[in-house]
Design an enzyme around this catalytic site. Sequence first.
Site, PDB file in Angstrom:
ATOM      1  N   ASP A 253       1.258  31.981   1.235  1.00 19.14           N
ATOM      2  CA  ASP A 253       0.686  32.102   2.729  1.00 19.14           C
ATOM      3  C   ASP A 253       0.421  33.278   3.255  1.00 19.14           C
ATOM      4  O   ASP A 253       0.109  33.616   4.382  1.00 19.14           O
ATOM      5  CB  ASP A 253       1.570  31.173   3.663  1.00 19.14           C
TER       6      ASP A 253
ATOM      7  N   ASP B 226      12.765  21.024   5.731  1.00 14.84           N
ATOM      8  CA  ASP B 226      13.758  20.499   4.581  1.00 14.84           C
ATOM      9  C   ASP B 226      14.700  19.540   5.048  1.00 14.84           C
ATOM     10  O   ASP B 226      14.964  18.306   4.450  1.00 14.84           O
ATOM     11  CB  ASP B 226      14.330  21.605   4.052  1.00 14.84           C
TER      12      ASP B 226
END
Length: 426
Positions: free
Chosen positions: A28, A181
């Site tokens: 990214d 997560d």
Amino acid sequence: MQVYQISIGAVCKLVWPHDRLIIQVLDDSTDLSTRELVQEECQKWSNKGRNIHYISRDNRNGYKAGAMKEAMDLDYVKKCDYVAIFDADHEPPPDFLLRAIPFLMHNSDIALVQARWKFVNANECIMTRIQEMSLNYHFKMEQQSGSSTMAFFGFNGTAGVWRIQAINEAEGWKERTTVEDMDLAVRASLQGWKFVYIGDLKVKSELPSSYKAYRYQQHRWSCGPANLFKKMTIDIIMAKKVSLLKKLFLLYNFFFARRIISHNVTFLFYCIVIPFSSFFPEVIIPKWGVFYIPTVITILNSIGTPRSLHLIIIWIFFENVMSLHRCKAVFIGLFEAGRVNEWVVTEKLGKALKTKQVSTAAKRSPNKFWQRCLFLELGMAVVLLICALYNFIYRSNQYFIFIFPLSLSYFLMGFGFVGTHIPAAK
């Protein structure tokens, strides 16, 4: 760039049949030179016969959750049964898959296998030693107990292997919080899936060694769970595939006690109630609250890292200062205030400190002292100093023995005398 090269090389060395292993590198980064270096590293391993794919995005929409969501939608990923996830600064051992995958292959009700982190730069400074103590307790106590008793714990975002079927049943990665997560882990658990933690499977990782980076990381780790708790409380209560006991575990133990109350109690009681009680003689705090309970908590945290037992007093005051930021982050998450979805990538120094270029830059452009000052910490330091002086002069309970060092801790961290400093490039 060192962390990318290390992790890519380590992942490519994993022992697993070539025709059953697809390596995907997500990047990214907005820096073109970094992208080129990562792509070059991937191409090097592709030339050696590894089935490796380099994927980059021209935006950071959804941050890590957005990147994972796009990666899971690729055609060749849909043909896979499992996905192993490593952050750029995590380096798995070559036998990672051989030790982790069998749990999933031979137990169809297991969704996640989580490995433990091993910190390669724990000895870099006092701040990294203290982080090691807290995280060792997290892995050795919290993760292990959650795995053993409830077959559930929060996914650490890296160094784990997921069953793709479980991810799909839990509706995939979501971008609604900064703890994608944990979000996925809770939703998968509510679908009836179980998790396994392997304490003796260690993946090398790096701790943030600058105080600024650590503050950003702790804001995300404290704000995200509080915000997720707000968004998932009804879902947990209404879940039909889990027992009442597990619902209570999730609501009270996993979220409320450990991620809401603990941060608030630490800051409000030890940094507000005890110091300000100096001005109110009628306020009497029992010794068990001031001494006995903190002693037990301190001993429990030291069990995970016996080599750092002599640093336990420093750990206490460091954690008290950090409780200010964690408490603030919890309220930001609960009330969805301005920084609730702030995602700042945790800066890791890697080998930067060992390079000649950085050493030379440090001599040419040293950090200005006032640029390192943190006024929130300094403001608290002044308030605590006033409380300590008043207690010393007018009270007989001797709380100043605790308040003076606490004030000093805020001063030291407020003036930037913690962690490692890297000069800003001119």
